[in-house]
Design a protein around this motif. Structure first.
Motif, mmCIF file in Angstrom:
data_model
loop_
_atom_site.group_PDB
_atom_site.id
_atom_site.type_symbol
_atom_site.label_atom_id
_atom_site.label_comp_id
_atom_site.label_asym_id
_atom_site.label_seq_id
_atom_site.Cartn_x
_atom_site.Cartn_y
_atom_site.Cartn_z
ATOM 1 N N GLY A 1 106.255 -31.637 -31.726
ATOM 2 C CA GLY A 1 105.907 -30.693 -30.674
ATOM 3 C C GLY A 1 107.010 -30.536 -29.652
ATOM 4 N N PHE A 2 107.597 -31.651 -29.229
ATOM 5 C CA PHE A 2 108.684 -31.577 -28.254
ATOM 6 C C PHE A 2 109.924 -30.928 -28.873
ATOM 7 C CE2 PHE A 2 106.195 -35.000 -26.145
ATOM 8 C CZ PHE A 2 106.045 -34.371 -24.921
ATOM 9 N N GLU A 3 110.149 -31.170 -30.148
ATOM 10 C CA GLU A 3 111.287 -30.528 -30.821
ATOM 11 C C GLU A 3 111.119 -29.018 -30.823
ATOM 12 O OE1 GLU A 3 113.373 -28.429 -33.874
ATOM 13 O OE2 GLU A 3 111.222 -28.869 -34.015
ATOM 14 N N GLN A 4 109.910 -28.541 -31.136
ATOM 15 C CA GLN A 4 109.675 -27.099 -31.145
ATOM 16 C C GLN A 4 109.820 -26.519 -29.747
ATOM 17 O OE1 GLN A 4 105.889 -25.807 -32.749
ATOM 18 N NE2 GLN A 4 106.197 -23.698 -32.046
ATOM 19 N N LEU A 5 109.292 -27.219 -28.749
ATOM 20 C CA LEU A 5 109.373 -26.728 -27.376
ATOM 21 C C LEU A 5 110.820 -26.584 -26.935
ATOM 22 C CD1 LEU A 5 108.171 -25.992 -24.614
ATOM 23 C CD2 LEU A 5 108.064 -28.457 -24.115
ATOM 24 N N LEU A 6 111.620 -27.621 -27.108
ATOM 25 C CA LEU A 6 113.006 -27.566 -26.650
ATOM 26 C C LEU A 6 113.815 -26.551 -27.451
ATOM 27 C CD1 LEU A 6 112.138 -30.042 -25.011
ATOM 28 C CD2 LEU A 6 114.358 -31.073 -25.545
ATOM 29 N N THR A 7 113.530 -26.415 -28.738
ATOM 30 C CA THR A 7 114.235 -25.422 -29.552
ATOM 31 C C THR A 7 113.922 -24.011 -29.084
ATOM 32 O OG1 THR A 7 114.259 -26.888 -31.481
ATOM 33 C CG2 THR A 7 114.563 -24.540 -31.888
ATOM 34 N N ASP A 8 112.643 -23.745 -28.813
ATOM 35 C CA ASP A 8 112.261 -22.419 -28.331
ATOM 36 C C ASP A 8 112.869 -22.129 -26.963
ATOM 37 O OD1 ASP A 8 110.834 -22.100 -30.632
ATOM 38 O OD2 ASP A 8 108.855 -22.073 -29.700
ATOM 39 N N LEU A 9 112.865 -23.132 -26.073
ATOM 40 C CA LEU A 9 113.474 -22.945 -24.760
ATOM 41 C C LEU A 9 114.957 -22.614 -24.879
ATOM 42 C CD1 LEU A 9 111.804 -25.899 -22.802
ATOM 43 C CD2 LEU A 9 111.431 -23.463 -22.376
ATOM 44 N N ALA A 10 115.617 -23.238 -25.835
ATOM 45 C CA ALA A 10 117.048 -23.005 -26.023
ATOM 46 C C ALA A 10 117.334 -21.605 -26.556
ATOM 47 C CB ALA A 10 117.622 -24.051 -26.978
ATOM 48 N N ASN A 11 116.470 -21.108 -27.429
ATOM 49 C CA ASN A 11 116.775 -19.875 -28.162
ATOM 50 C C ASN A 11 116.121 -18.621 -27.600
ATOM 51 O OD1 ASN A 11 118.439 -21.110 -30.155
ATOM 52 N ND2 ASN A 11 116.620 -21.880 -31.185
#
Length: 312
Positions: free
Chosen positions: A185-195
């Motif tokens: 979940g945290f991986e998806q959150l940070l990836t979406d925030l980055a992109n």
């Protein structure tokens, strides 16, 4: 999978909503609290993630508004000129916001619309979302990324003493490191925030535990000193003070003094909550950097994008 107890009957929904509003998020015991030296949050810019020239030169926006109906809404970058990193640079405000559940009144909804948000990331469980859905903001993408699972009310009701409540909160933060589903979940959150371009906001129910962990990770990527990160984490107690006082009195009225006192630590945050997760990072991965890459699976490109957005 780190899962909270199963769903209770709908007749308990009112009490559950009260507890969730107060931020009572608990889970099954993961073992006794282990003594450990406080983990040193690395400056990722000096730990192999330094990308010269990526800092933004954007002007700082106006002060982040204090919302009356969304008490824990604030900027990940801090206030005034933005938090100062270990290299002397500043965080860029107006990029990433953190919050409790986005259920604003009409005035606060208008204020939120004025921030020109591009995306809202809701990391609450399905049950939490059903109890208090986010407001709809025109043109803003809504993304649901559940972190933690199960019935928060049932978990809270298992607590009998303040010590148990403290341990539950510490165990929850450990699960952000040890539980694969939480890490995803945290991986998806940070990836979406980055992109995703433009201003974005992420939140849980009270904006303090899952949201606090994500904020810590972003600030670590930017190279914010550990003392500043902890101070920002503990600021939740100021933002939620009035709301938590009302929730506590409601608990006294509905559950009795002893039960309210047992649950009270769950209403706010304590340094030991975040520290438990950081100590688990030290045990499992050694550094926050390794947790981000080996634990969450984030690549250097994603981390560089986050740092470029965060640091000016």
């Amino acid at each position: 999978m780190f899962v909270l107890p199963t769903v209770l009957a709908r007749r308990k929904r009112t009490a559950a909503a009260l507890l969730v509003t107060g931020g009572i998020l608990a889970a099954g015991a993961l073992g006794p609290v282990a003594a450990a030296d406080p983990v040193q949050l690395p400056s990722l810019g000096s730990a192999g993630l330094s990308i010269p020239g990526l800092g933004s030169l954007m002007p700082q926006p106006a002060a982040t508004p204090r919302l009356a109906s969304v008490a824990n809404f604030r900027d990940v970058a801090g206030t005034d000129g933005g938090y100062v990193t270990t290299t002397g640079r500043h965080l860029q405000r107006g990029v990433f916001y953190r919050s409790n559940a986005l259920t604003p009144d009409a005035a606060d909804l208008k204020t939120l619309e004025g921030l020109h948000l591009r995306a809202i990331y809701d990391v609450r469980t399905d049950q939490e979302v059903a109890q208090a859905p986010d407001a709809t903001l025109p043109g803003v993408k809504y993304v649901h990324i559940p972190i933690l699972a199960g019935d928060l009310y049932a978990a809270a009701m298992a607590v009998r003493t303040p010590e148990e409540a403290m341990k539950f909160m510490q165990d929850m933060n450990r699960s952000f490191v040890t539980d694969a589903a939480n890490r995803a979940g945290f991986e998806q959150l940070l990836t979406d925030l980055a992109n995703t371009p433009g201003p974005q906001v992420f939140h849980c129910t009270s904006g303090k535990d899952r949201t606090g962990w994500a904020s810590m990770l972003l600030q670590s990527v930017a190279g914010v000193p550990e003392a500043t990160i902890m101070k920002d984490y503990l600021a939740t107690n100021d933002y939620l003070a009035a709301q938590n006082a009302k929730t506590y009195q409601s608990l006294v009225a509905s559950k009795g003094q002893a039960a309210a006192d047992a649950l009270k630590p769950m209403l706010g945050v304590d340094a030991s909550f975040l520290q438990a997760g950081l100590d688990q990072i030290k045990t499992s991965y050694g550094t926050v950097d390794n947790y981000l890459t080996a634990g969450l699976g984030l690549d250097q490109s994603t981390l560089a994008k986050l740092r470029a957005k965060l640091v000016r």
